[in-house]
Design a protein around this motif. Structure first.
Motif, PDB file in Angstrom:
ATOM      1  N   TRP A 250       0.854  -1.184   0.000  1.00 22.03           N
ATOM      2  CA  TRP A 250       0.000   0.000   0.000  1.00 22.03           C
ATOM      3  C   TRP A 250       0.885   1.228   0.000  1.00 22.03           C
ATOM      4  O   TRP A 250       1.893   1.270   0.697  1.00 22.03           O
ATOM      5  CB  TRP A 250      -0.894   0.036   1.241  1.00 22.03           C
ATOM      6  CG  TRP A 250      -2.112  -0.822   1.173  1.00 22.03           C
ATOM      7  CD1 TRP A 250      -2.262  -2.086   1.661  1.00 22.03           C
ATOM      8  CD2 TRP A 250      -3.369  -0.469   0.584  1.00 22.03           C
ATOM      9  NE1 TRP A 250      -3.523  -2.554   1.412  1.00 22.03           N
ATOM     10  CE2 TRP A 250      -4.226  -1.576   0.755  1.00 22.03           C
ATOM     11  CE3 TRP A 250      -3.839   0.674  -0.066  1.00 22.03           C
ATOM     12  CZ2 TRP A 250      -5.538  -1.571   0.290  1.00 22.03           C
ATOM     13  CZ3 TRP A 250      -5.146   0.685  -0.520  1.00 22.03           C
ATOM     14  CH2 TRP A 250      -5.979  -0.423  -0.345  1.00 22.03           C
ATOM     15  N   SER A 251       0.503   2.240  -0.739  1.00 20.65           N
ATOM     16  CA  SER A 251       1.225   3.499  -0.728  1.00 20.65           C
ATOM     17  C   SER A 251       0.234   4.657  -0.735  1.00 20.65           C
ATOM     18  O   SER A 251      -0.779   4.608  -1.439  1.00 20.65           O
ATOM     19  CB  SER A 251       2.147   3.614  -1.948  1.00 20.65           C
ATOM     20  OG  SER A 251       2.752   4.887  -2.006  1.00 20.65           O
ATOM     21  N   VAL A 252       0.528   5.681   0.060  1.00 17.82           N
ATOM     22  CA  VAL A 252      -0.274   6.911   0.076  1.00 17.82           C
ATOM     23  C   VAL A 252       0.663   8.059  -0.279  1.00 17.82           C
ATOM     24  O   VAL A 252       1.336   8.614   0.598  1.00 17.82           O
ATOM     25  CB  VAL A 252      -0.936   7.134   1.441  1.00 17.82           C
ATOM     26  CG1 VAL A 252      -1.770   8.423   1.425  1.00 17.82           C
ATOM     27  CG2 VAL A 252      -1.815   5.942   1.812  1.00 17.82           C
ATOM     28  N   PRO A 253       0.770   8.407  -1.558  1.00 13.90           N
ATOM     29  CA  PRO A 253       1.675   9.484  -1.976  1.00 13.90           C
ATOM     30  C   PRO A 253       0.996  10.849  -1.922  1.00 13.90           C
ATOM     31  O   PRO A 253      -0.165  11.001  -2.308  1.00 13.90           O
ATOM     32  CB  PRO A 253       2.024   9.106  -3.417  1.00 13.90           C
ATOM     33  CG  PRO A 253       0.814   8.369  -3.898  1.00 13.90           C
ATOM     34  CD  PRO A 253       0.216   7.676  -2.704  1.00 13.90           C
ATOM     35  N   VAL A 254       1.747  11.837  -1.457  1.00 13.32           N
ATOM     36  CA  VAL A 254       1.316  13.232  -1.489  1.00 13.32           C
ATOM     37  C   VAL A 254       2.272  13.969  -2.420  1.00 13.32           C
ATOM     38  O   VAL A 254       3.494  13.880  -2.260  1.00 13.32           O
ATOM     39  CB  VAL A 254       1.326  13.863  -0.088  1.00 13.32           C
ATOM     40  CG1 VAL A 254       0.960  15.345  -0.165  1.00 13.32           C
ATOM     41  CG2 VAL A 254       0.356  13.135   0.834  1.00 13.32           C
ATOM     42  N   THR A 255       1.725  14.695  -3.392  1.00 11.38           N
ATOM     43  CA  THR A 255       2.534  15.327  -4.430  1.00 11.38           C
ATOM     44  C   THR A 255       2.293  16.829  -4.463  1.00 11.38           C
ATOM     45  O   THR A 255       1.143  17.285  -4.454  1.00 11.38           O
ATOM     46  CB  THR A 255       2.196  14.739  -5.811  1.00 11.38           C
ATOM     47  OG1 THR A 255       2.395  13.328  -5.795  1.00 11.38           O
ATOM     48  CG2 THR A 255       3.066  15.367  -6.896  1.00 11.38           C
ATOM     49  N   ALA A 256       3.385  17.583  -4.492  1.00  7.99           N
ATOM     50  CA  ALA A 256       3.325  19.031  -4.705  1.00  7.99           C
ATOM     51  C   ALA A 256       4.017  19.325  -6.023  1.00  7.99           C
ATOM     52  O   ALA A 256       5.089  18.778  -6.305  1.00  7.99           O
ATOM     53  CB  ALA A 256       4.016  19.772  -3.565  1.00  7.99           C
TER      54      ALA A 256
END
Length: 273
Positions: A53-59
Motif C-alpha cells: 500500500w502506498s499513500v503518496p502526497v505530491t506538490a
C-alpha cells in the motif's frame, strides 16, 4: 499562456521509473497538490505474496516550459523480506531486514510487515520542443529518488537513485499517442546490490469529452538485480476534471513478469490553485 502538458505518474509507485501518461491541462503558472492511494499484489518470483500500500502526497509547480514535482509517500508492505518496493526481488543480506527482527537474525528469505515513510522523489521537467498548434512535444525530465525509506524495514534500499527520461506525444483529433525512454542510476548498499537500467513506455489517450479522458500504456524496465527480473506491465486509466481546479484519476494495472506485481489499482485527487 500556452496549453501546457502534464505527464501523470501512475502505478508502481509511484516510484522512480514509473511510466507517464499524457493529458492536456491548463495549469501553467500554478501550484498543485494531490493525494492518492495505491495498492499492488504479487509474488515477484518468490513463494510468498507481497502486498504493498502506498499513500503518496505530491506538490507540483508548472510554468510555460518547466514542471517541478515533489512526491512524499507513506508505505505499508507485507510479504517476502527480499522484495523491495519499486525494485522487486533482490538478494537482501541485511540481518535487520523485514521479517528478521531488529536484533540481527538469519539472512535467509523470510516474511514480515512494515510501514513508514517511503522514498521521497524530486523531479524537474523541461519542454525541449512544442509545436505551435500544441499537437506535438518533446520533454526532458531529471529525477532524484532520495533514500529516505528505512532499509532495515525493507521499505527501500537506503540509497539515492538518479535518472533521466525523454518523453514525447502526438495529438490527432481526440487521440494522443505518447511514449518515452529513460535511464536510472540505482544506488547500491552494502546489503543490496543493484545495476543501472533502462525503461520505456508507450500508450494512447482518448478524450471522451471536455471533462474526461481514458487511456492505456505499456511499461518495461530491464532487470536491475541479479536475483530479480525485468518489469513488464500494462495499465489503463481514467481522468475526470470537475472544474479548472479539481481533478480525479483512477487506474488498474496487470503485470506480465516477475519484476512487476500481478495486479494493482489506485486513485488520486489533485487540486490546483
Amino acid at each position: 499562456m500556452r496549453n501546457s502538458h502534464h505527464w501523470m505518474i501512475v502505478g508502481g509507485l509511484l516510484l522512480i521509473g514509473a511510466p507517464a501518461a499524457h493529458a492536456a491541462t491548463s495549469d501553467s503558472g500554478r501550484f498543485s497538490l494531490s493525494a492518492g492511494a495505491d495498492y499492488s499484489s504479487g509474488k515477484y518470483g518468490t513463494d510468498t505474496t507481497t502486498d504493498i500500500w502506498s499513500v503518496p502526497v505530491t506538490a507540483a509547480y508548472q510554468t510555460d516550459r518547466w514542471t517541478f514535482k515533489l512526491v512524499v509517500p507513506y508505505i505499508n508492505i507485507s510479504g517476502a523480506g527480499n522484495v523491495i518496493p519499486g525494485v522487486g526481488k533482490v538478494k537482501n543480506g541485511n540481518p535487520k531486514g523485514r521479517g528478521r527482527g531488529n536484533g540481527g537474525g538469519t539472512t535467509t528469505t523470510s516474511s514480515g510487515s512494515a510501514s513508514g515513510l517511503g522514498d521521497i522523489t524530486a523531479s524537474a521537467g523541461y519542454e525541449l520542443f512544442g509545436s505551435a498548434d500544441r499537437t506535438f512535444g518533446l520533454d526532458l525530465t531529471g529525477k532524484v529518488k532520495f533514500g529516505t525509506a528505512d532499509e532495515n524495514k525493507g521499505l527501500g534500499t537506503g540509497k539515492n537513485d538518479y535518472g533521466l527520461s525523454l518523453d514525447t506525444y502526438k495529438v490527432s483529433g481526440d487521440w494522443t499517442a505518447f511514449g518515452g525512454v529513460g535511464w536510472m542510476k540505482y544506488g547500491s548498499s552494502q546489503y543490496i546490490k543493484l545495476k543501472n537500467g533502462f525503461n520505456a513506455n508507450i500508450g494512447a489517450d482518448y478524450k471522451l469529452g471536455p471533462s474526461d479522458n481514458i487511456g492505456a500504456y505499456y511499461y518495461y524496465r530491464e532487470r536491475i538485480a541479479d536475483t530479480g527480473a525485468a518489469q513488464s506491465e500494462i495499465a489503463g486509466y481514467w481522468n475526470h476534471k470537475f472544474n479548472e481546479s479539481l481533478r480525479v484519476q483512477a487506474y488498474a494495472l496487470a503485470g506480465f513478469a516477475d519484476g512487476s506485481p500481478d495486479y494493482g489499482v489506485g486513485a488520486s485527487l489533485k487540486y490546483s490553485f
